[in-house]
Write a protein that holds these residues in place. Structure first.
Motif, PDB file in Angstrom:
ATOM      1  N   PRO A 272      20.380 -21.733 -28.237  1.00  0.00           N
ATOM      2  CA  PRO A 272      21.298 -20.622 -28.522  1.00  0.00           C
ATOM      3  C   PRO A 272      21.343 -20.317 -30.015  1.00  0.00           C
ATOM      4  O   PRO A 272      21.286 -21.216 -30.851  1.00  0.00           O
ATOM      5  N   ALA A 273      21.436 -19.030 -30.323  1.00  0.00           N
ATOM      6  CA  ALA A 273      21.433 -18.601 -31.716  1.00  0.00           C
ATOM      7  C   ALA A 273      22.695 -19.055 -32.432  1.00  0.00           C
ATOM      8  O   ALA A 273      23.779 -19.113 -31.833  1.00  0.00           O
ATOM      9  N   PRO A 274      22.595 -19.392 -33.717  1.00  0.00           N
ATOM     10  CA  PRO A 274      23.801 -19.718 -34.489  1.00  0.00           C
ATOM     11  C   PRO A 274      24.776 -18.545 -34.479  1.00  0.00           C
ATOM     12  O   PRO A 274      24.375 -17.382 -34.359  1.00  0.00           O
ATOM     13  N   LEU A 275      26.042 -18.862 -34.597  1.00  0.00           N
ATOM     14  CA  LEU A 275      27.073 -17.836 -34.668  1.00  0.00           C
ATOM     15  C   LEU A 275      27.444 -17.605 -36.129  1.00  0.00           C
ATOM     16  O   LEU A 275      27.720 -18.553 -36.874  1.00  0.00           O
ATOM     17  N   LEU A 276      27.438 -16.345 -36.525  1.00  0.00           N
ATOM     18  CA  LEU A 276      27.804 -15.966 -37.880  1.00  0.00           C
ATOM     19  C   LEU A 276      29.254 -15.513 -37.882  1.00  0.00           C
ATOM     20  O   LEU A 276      29.630 -14.578 -37.164  1.00  0.00           O
ATOM     21  N   LEU A 277      30.087 -16.200 -38.658  1.00  0.00           N
ATOM     22  CA  LEU A 277      31.500 -15.861 -38.768  1.00  0.00           C
ATOM     23  C   LEU A 277      31.682 -15.186 -40.124  1.00  0.00           C
ATOM     24  O   LEU A 277      31.652 -15.838 -41.175  1.00  0.00           O
TER      25      LEU A 277
END
Length: 379
Positions: A272-277
């Protein structure tokens, strides 16, 4: 009415009169038992493999000296041992206790009830000793495993003044520190920050060892300043050589973040792709999905360049974080993003995992690895 378990007794006694007395006393005691009588240590060695509950052992046998016979039989059996001595040899009985016997009796000094009671106590005592020894061995093994696993956990190498890192790891195996998930962070000499997180299929100690091997291989490649495009293919070869089954595969994501923190080259290998916050929103980084390591579906993994805002947080994680339940439904990526849209919990990643477990109604069955990178504004 409670029934008494029948006892299997091996009597090692060369004197026919003493042997007859023991057998008669046990018979008068009325408890169910069977007695096998032999005359020498050699004969006892031939039958002790039948695992009697208790061995009644005369210390004055023609083919043993002192406690030699006791030691020989103890090496061959886990049975309880009660040694038989004469009135003049009581000190030998005490010495036998120090050598591991459970009790000693002076011939002719006890009746049938006392003899039977001594045998049953010896059997119970021996069982307790075996349980205590097994517990000690398990505790020692657990402590050794913890030391080994702690040594395999990464120590991220990061010195960038604007970047903060936090991690949280929860192994799915009970009482384990390390599972098949792995992660690492290394800041290279050119200022770029290299990041990896991955997940080996399966949950056993074999997969944990394989995950550690892949992480160490990745770190070695980064230290060696290998070209970015060669890192995942090399890890793929390590996986195929080290796995114990051709069905084992691993997902992974690697990032190479520029020294100005404004760009990341992302490679997804079934992960799963990293989540950008950033800017009050949570969104997956838009990178091209590609096949897992060990799948045999590809030999190259292309990078996707992602532009980054001036300040950001980036959450890398394994699928154990979102595969639990939230009520009757799976939490899923939608639920995870909804949690993060409300902001990272005050306790950080540990609190995030705790909240996911709370919604799941208990501990998560899969390993969970999480890594949060935060790029702060210029000082």
């Amino acid at each position: 009415m409670a029934t008494t378990t029948a006892l299997n007794v091996l009597l090692v006694e060369d004197d026919d009169g003493d042997a007859l007395l023991v057998e008669e006393e046990l018979s008068l005691a009325g408890s169910p038992h069977s007695v096998t009588r032999v005359r020498t240590i050699a004969e006892a060695c031939a039958v002790i493999g039948q695992e009697p509950d208790c061995v009644l052992l005369d210390l004055g046998l023609p083919d043993s000296v002192g406690l030699d016979g006791l030691g020989e039989l103890q090496r061959r059996s886990e049975a309880a041992f009660v040694v038989l001595t004469g009135l003049a040899d009581e000190q030998q009985g005490v010495a036998a206790l120090s050598a591991g016997a459970q009790d000693y009796l002076v011939k002719g000094a006890v009746d049938g009830a006392g003899l039977l009671r001594a045998i049953r106590y010896a059997v119970e005592r021996r069982g307790a000793e075996r349980s205590a020894a097994a517990l000690r061995e398990a505790e020692l093994a657990a402590r050794e495993n913890i030391r080994l696993e702690r040594g395999l956990l990464p120590s991220p190498i990061l010195h960038h003044p604007r970047v903060r890192i936090s991690t949280a790891y929860r192994a799915g195996r009970r009482s384990a520190l390390l599972g098949g998930d792995f992660f690492d962070v290394v800041e290279a000499a050119d200022g770029r920050i290299h990041v990896v997180i991955g997940d080996v299929s399966g949950h056993s100690a074999d997969e944990a060892a394989l995950g550690a091997a892949l992480r160490i291989a990745w770190r070695t490649l980064i230290f060696n300043e290998s070209h970015d495009e060669g890192v995942l293919p090399t890890m793929d070869r390590v996986l195929t050589c080290e796995r114990h089954s051709e069905e084992i595969f691993a997902t992974a994501v690697t990032l190479a973040i520029s020294d100005d923190l404004r760009r990341a080259d992302v490679r997804l290998a079934g992960h799963p792709a990293p989540l950008l916050l950033a800017e009050g929103a949570t969104a997956p980084m838009q990178a091209a999905p590609q096949a897992p390591l060990g799948s045999g579906l590809t030999e190259t993994w292309a990078a996707t360049a992602v532009d980054l805002p001036p300040t950001w947080s980036m959450l890398l994680y394994t699928d154990g974080l979102y595969e639990g339940h939230d009520g009757e439904e799976r939490l899923g990526m939608t639920g995870l993003r909804r949690l993060l849209d409300a902001g990272m919990p005050p306790g950080g990643l540990q609190s995030l995992i705790a909240e996911v477990e709370r919604r799941n109604g208990g501990p998560l069955s899969d390993d969970v690895a999480t890594l949060l990178l935060t790029a702060c504004a210029d000082a």
